[in-house]
Design an enzyme around this catalytic site. Sequence first.
Site, PDB file in Angstrom:
ATOM      1  N   SER A  48       0.809  -1.219   0.000  1.00 27.97           N
ATOM      2  CA  SER A  48       0.000   0.000   0.000  1.00 27.97           C
ATOM      3  C   SER A  48       0.839   1.264   0.000  1.00 27.97           C
ATOM      4  CB  SER A  48      -0.934   0.016   1.204  1.00 27.97           C
ATOM      5  OG  SER A  48      -1.906  -0.989   1.111  1.00 27.97           O
ATOM      6  N   GLU A 105       3.718   0.019  14.851  1.00 30.25           N
ATOM      7  CA  GLU A 105       4.221   1.299  14.354  1.00 30.25           C
ATOM      8  C   GLU A 105       5.090   2.032  15.371  1.00 30.25           C
ATOM      9  OE1 GLU A 105       0.570   0.108  12.189  1.00 30.25           O
ATOM     10  OE2 GLU A 105       0.991   0.461  14.326  1.00 30.25           O
ATOM     11  N   HIS A 141      -2.037   7.423   2.516  1.00 26.95           N
ATOM     12  CA  HIS A 141      -3.499   7.386   2.704  1.00 26.95           C
ATOM     13  C   HIS A 141      -3.995   8.574   3.524  1.00 26.95           C
ATOM     14  CE1 HIS A 141      -3.060   3.576   0.860  1.00 26.95           C
ATOM     15  NE2 HIS A 141      -4.260   3.121   1.179  1.00 26.95           N
ATOM     16  N   ASP A 196     -12.247   3.314   2.800  1.00 30.10           N
ATOM     17  CA  ASP A 196     -11.646   2.891   4.071  1.00 30.10           C
ATOM     18  C   ASP A 196     -12.247   3.633   5.262  1.00 30.10           C
ATOM     19  OD1 ASP A 196     -10.111   1.173   2.671  1.00 30.10           O
ATOM     20  OD2 ASP A 196      -8.190   2.134   3.075  1.00 30.10           O
TER      21      ASP A 196
END
Length: 337
Positions: A47, A68, A119, A127
Amino acid sequence: MKPYLNPYVLYKTVEKIPTRNGYGDALMELGEKNKDVVVLTADLAESTRASKFGEVYPDRFIECGVAEQNMMGVAAGLALSGKIPFVSSYAVFSPGRAWDQLRVSVCYSNANVKIAGAHTGVSVGPDGATHQALEDIAITRVLPDIIVCAPCDAEESRKCTLAAAKYKGPVYFRFAREKTPVITTKKTPFEFGKAYVCREGYDATIIACGPLLHEALVAAEKLAEQHIEVEVINSHTIKPLDGTTILKSLKKTACAVTVEEHQIAGGLHGAVAEFCAQKYPVPIEPVGMPNSFGQSGEPDELLAHYGMKAKDIVKAVKKVIKRKITAKRPLYISSSL
């Protein structure tokens, strides 16, 4: 219009490519040229367009899994060891979820980490709100010693990534998911902290960042048909803001509209408003996310729903011009005060 812009910028035939693709292409260039470049991801290699780097340079690619915060800490350690790490994830997770690690491990340590937030904006589409990063500029630009950038297209994303590798210190840059018009060329200049005038005008200044720069240019053409000439500035770097270019334009137009796919509070609008309040107060109208979370939907429908299309920019320009005219009237103060 400046010659370095794509001559087909306002036409439907213009090529559309996701800005994240420019990031992936630049990583491949860096992988070949610089052995110190390392790429990290948190289970989002495809992605974020980091997957190809991982295939070609597996010894310099670290899959951190869905962790993360740990990834940001690992990146800080790599940077302090002399590497140039690129952290790749969705912006809601990085810098969103890993903001504490970004603040302490990266910025406080002035670690040479590059954070790629994918994104971003409502154009993420189906989403939905949980994955539509609309606060990332605000939470990064408040941190000391970090560059914050929002490239306008895939080509500028490529240049931004290459520039980040050369810059010594933390850099955050955001990308969109949807295919958007490529409005610059390989000859278009790019430099952190340097805004560019894409279209000259004198009635109002539009200051835009990210893919919505294209909407700003379309709006400028629509306004020109109504004999309103606006200046359009590509302020791809939100921090440090190019006050010199913006001030020069505002002294000519005396009003501004900011355009961004981000919360109005704290983003490009906040940066411009803060600058103007200190240096040159003028009427400013924002085009961006109006204090709301997003929702699921088609990207273009969401941009229209939340007022971030060319027609909305046109309305904002007309509104700010009226405010400018009103501001020129004498100020009468009641004697009772």
